[in-house]
Write an enzyme that holds these catalytic residues in place. Structure first.
Site, PDB file in Angstrom:
ATOM      1  N   SER A  85      -8.839   2.729   4.059  1.00  0.00           N
ATOM      2  CA  SER A  85      -8.724   1.745   2.975  1.00  0.00           C
ATOM      3  C   SER A  85      -7.291   1.722   2.454  1.00  0.00           C
ATOM      4  CB  SER A  85      -9.659   2.129   1.834  1.00  0.00           C
ATOM      5  OG  SER A  85      -9.172   3.307   1.219  1.00  0.00           O
ATOM      6  N   LYS A  86      -7.029   0.729   1.632  1.00  0.00           N
ATOM      7  CA  LYS A  86      -5.708   0.605   1.030  1.00  0.00           C
ATOM      8  C   LYS A  86      -5.399   1.863   0.210  1.00  0.00           C
ATOM      9  CE  LYS A  86      -4.430  -1.996  -2.690  1.00  0.00           C
ATOM     10  NZ  LYS A  86      -3.423  -1.104  -3.263  1.00  0.00           N
ATOM     11  N   ARG A  87      -6.447   2.375  -0.416  1.00  0.00           N
ATOM     12  CA  ARG A  87      -6.268   3.583  -1.235  1.00  0.00           C
ATOM     13  C   ARG A  87      -5.802   4.770  -0.379  1.00  0.00           C
ATOM     14  NH1 ARG A  87     -11.266   4.790  -3.598  1.00  0.00           N
ATOM     15  NH2 ARG A  87     -11.768   2.576  -3.442  1.00  0.00           N
TER      16      ARG A  87
ATOM     17  N   ASP B  94      -2.161   4.372   0.170  1.00  0.00           N
ATOM     18  CA  ASP B  94      -1.392   4.752  -1.031  1.00  0.00           C
ATOM     19  C   ASP B  94      -1.335   6.272  -1.147  1.00  0.00           C
ATOM     20  OD1 ASP B  94      -1.254   2.099  -1.536  1.00  0.00           O
ATOM     21  OD2 ASP B  94      -2.795   2.065  -3.107  1.00  0.00           O
TER      22      ASP B  94
END
Ligand code: GLU
Length: 511
Positions: free
Chosen positions: A265-267, A270
């Site tokens: 995921s994008k998380r 990050d």
């Protein structure tokens, strides 16, 4: 005559384009090109609550950057336009009505509050299944429970309603998937999905089937996360157009997070410090920018290559594939069933390989922008390309070119004198003073002559050339890095080389 191959990528414009999405595009594209078919991009924007300003534009920009151009789309036109579902709104109702007429769907007048009440009641009874399905539809406010006259009355009065598919319990729905083989779904756990919403918009489920039919899609490839919806789609195909007309399905494996299980995921990006979107995405509401592969310095050739092999290989050891190679070698049947873990270090390795493989002129314009952002304006393209060629083996990301070659364009700000000082001597200083004279008298300024003069003088002074090379490098580059030192001198030119050596001598001899 066999059916023309027509595939589609059907994104919902809800935000940045995840690398899994680009891989879906890529597999569709490769399959279409391999079979001389058409690649269609259809914008699935029927869920207006999830619509995000700018996302559609951004998706097309990403495809353009990757070189995966659609044959038909909102932007490219085509015989099956419009390619944006919100513009096709009026086409869908007739299919939903047809399903009601045939007993495969029904009108449901329940308000959101009534549905919530039903769920509360089910929870109180200890049920874990809170779906609107065959278990509860008999108690709800729909045309299955109401008398036909009552239903008609509500419809005539314009009562807000949706149309739901009627899933029959105790059946198995079969799907033959090109990657996973035969799959069967127990209808007891499939809910009566809404097909047409109260605002007259179709849901994804109805729209995807109707549009795949109207656009004559022969193969539908999409992410594995859509597998739970597949039985609804198969049933809609069966009821509306017949299973023989249904596209062949392939559900692509997930791209998994590098650590642990689950979809990347994008998380995760990050958290672990790498992008998951193809290009920078700016959230139109918050203005927050999420970094993309393009902007951190990836080449599209590398991006396509690394995505292609995340879940597929051709059965050989080959790792580097151009788009042409992939078109030739890709086969959907060879896509793996299991998810592929994303490895950012490996992704960078692909980029490094592609930076080395391609002529620097191929990406020079992008590197120029990186330099301009650092205040170096490139005016001589030939010189710029020659520099990039010389240092490209040392660059993993396009952004590395700045650090690796800024000293070709301006003299190094600071010199790593500490690397030279401990072994600096009057003899070495003398060598460089005389070397300046030798360089000045060189008629042909090339690497061979510069090196020959260096070695000759070193021999005359009885110093090992190896001991002089590090000081020479620090003088020209500023630090202990870079390609062969004489190739650097050859490129930066006689005047610049002499002036850097002179300045460094002043510094080294200062105390
Ligand atoms: N609109 C769906 C999405 O957002 C596409 C699913 C499909 O390809 O059927 O990904």
């Amino acid at each position: 005559m066999s059916k023309k191959i027509r595939v589609r990528f059907a994104p919902s414009p809800t935000g940045g384009l995840h690398l899994g999405g680009v891989r879906t595009v890529l597999y569709n594209y490769l399959f279409a090109k391999k079979h001389c078919g058409d690649f269609i991009v259809r914008i699935e924007d029927t869920d207006q609550t999830r619509y995000v300003e700018g996302a559609e534009d951004y998706i097309f920009k990403c495809l353009e950057w990757c070189g995966l151009q659609p044959d038909e789309s909102v932007l490219h036109g085509g015989a099956y336009a419009p390619y944006r579902q919100s513009e096709r709104k009026d086409m869908y109702r007739q299919y939903a009505e047809q399903l009601v007429k045939d007993g495969h769907a029904y009108y449901a007048f329940d308000t959101p509050e009534e549905i919530e009440q039903m769920r509360e009641l089910l929870k109180e009874k200890g049920s874990h299944n809170l779906q609107y399905d065959h278990n509860i539809r008999g108690n709800m406010n729909n045309s299955l429970r109401l008398l036909p006259e009552e239903t008609q009355k509500l419809l005539d009065a314009g009562t807000p309603h949706v149309i739901r598919i009627k899933i029959e319990p105790d059946e198995f729905v079969h799907l033959s998937d090109m990657i996973r083989g035969d799959i069967s779904f127990d209808t007891n756990i499939v809910d009566d999905k809404v097909l047409l919403k109260a605002d007259g918009m179709p849901t994804y489920h109805l729209a995807v089937v109707v549009d795949d039919h109207l656009m004559k899609i022969s193969h539908a490839f999409r992410g594995e996360e859509w597998l739970p919806s597949a039985p609804v789609h198969v049933l809609l195909w069966k009821h509306l157009f017949g299973l023989d007309a249904m596209p062949q399905w392939a559900h692509l494996p997930l791209i998994l997070k590098p650590d642990g299980n689950g979809k990347l995921s994008k998380r995760d990006g990050d958290r672990l410090g790498f992008p998951v979107y193809a290009m920078d995405w700016t959230d139109p509401k918050t203005g927050d920018i999420t970094k993309g592969f393009k902007e951190i310095g990836f080449l599209p050739e590398a991006f396509n290559n690394l995505l292609a092999v995340l879940g597929w290989n051709d059965g050989t050891e080959q790792e580097i594939f151009s788009l042409e190679d992939l078109i030739e070698k890709f086969s959907i049947e060879k896509v793996h069933k299991g998810g592929a873990k994303f490895d950012f270090e490996k992704a960078k390795w692909y980029n490094h390989e592609w930076i080395k493989k391609l002529p620097a002129s191929h990406y020079a314009d992008r590197v120029k922008i990186i330099f301009a952002n650092k205040g170096i304006i490139i005016t001589d393209d030939n010189y710029f390309n020659a520099v990039l060629e010389l240092v490209k083996d040392r660059c993993t990301l396009l952004t590395d070119f700045y650090e690796q070659s800024a000293y070709f364009f301006e003299s190094p700000g600071t010199l790593d004198v500490d690397a030279v000082k401990p072994k600096w001597s009057a003899q070495k200083s003398e060598f460089f003073s005389e070397y300046i004279i030798a360089l000045r008298s060189l008629e042909v300024w090339d690497m061979a002559n510069i090196e020959a003069a260096f070695k000759e003088l070193a021999a005359a002074k009885n110093i090992k050339p190896g001991e002089l090379q590090l000081p020479m490098r620090i003088m020209l580059v500023g630090g202990k890095f870079g390609p062969a030192v004489f190739s650097i001198a050859a490129l930066i030119g006689k005047e610049e080389t002499i002036s850097r050596v002179q300045e460094a001598l002043l510094l080294l001899n200062a105390d």
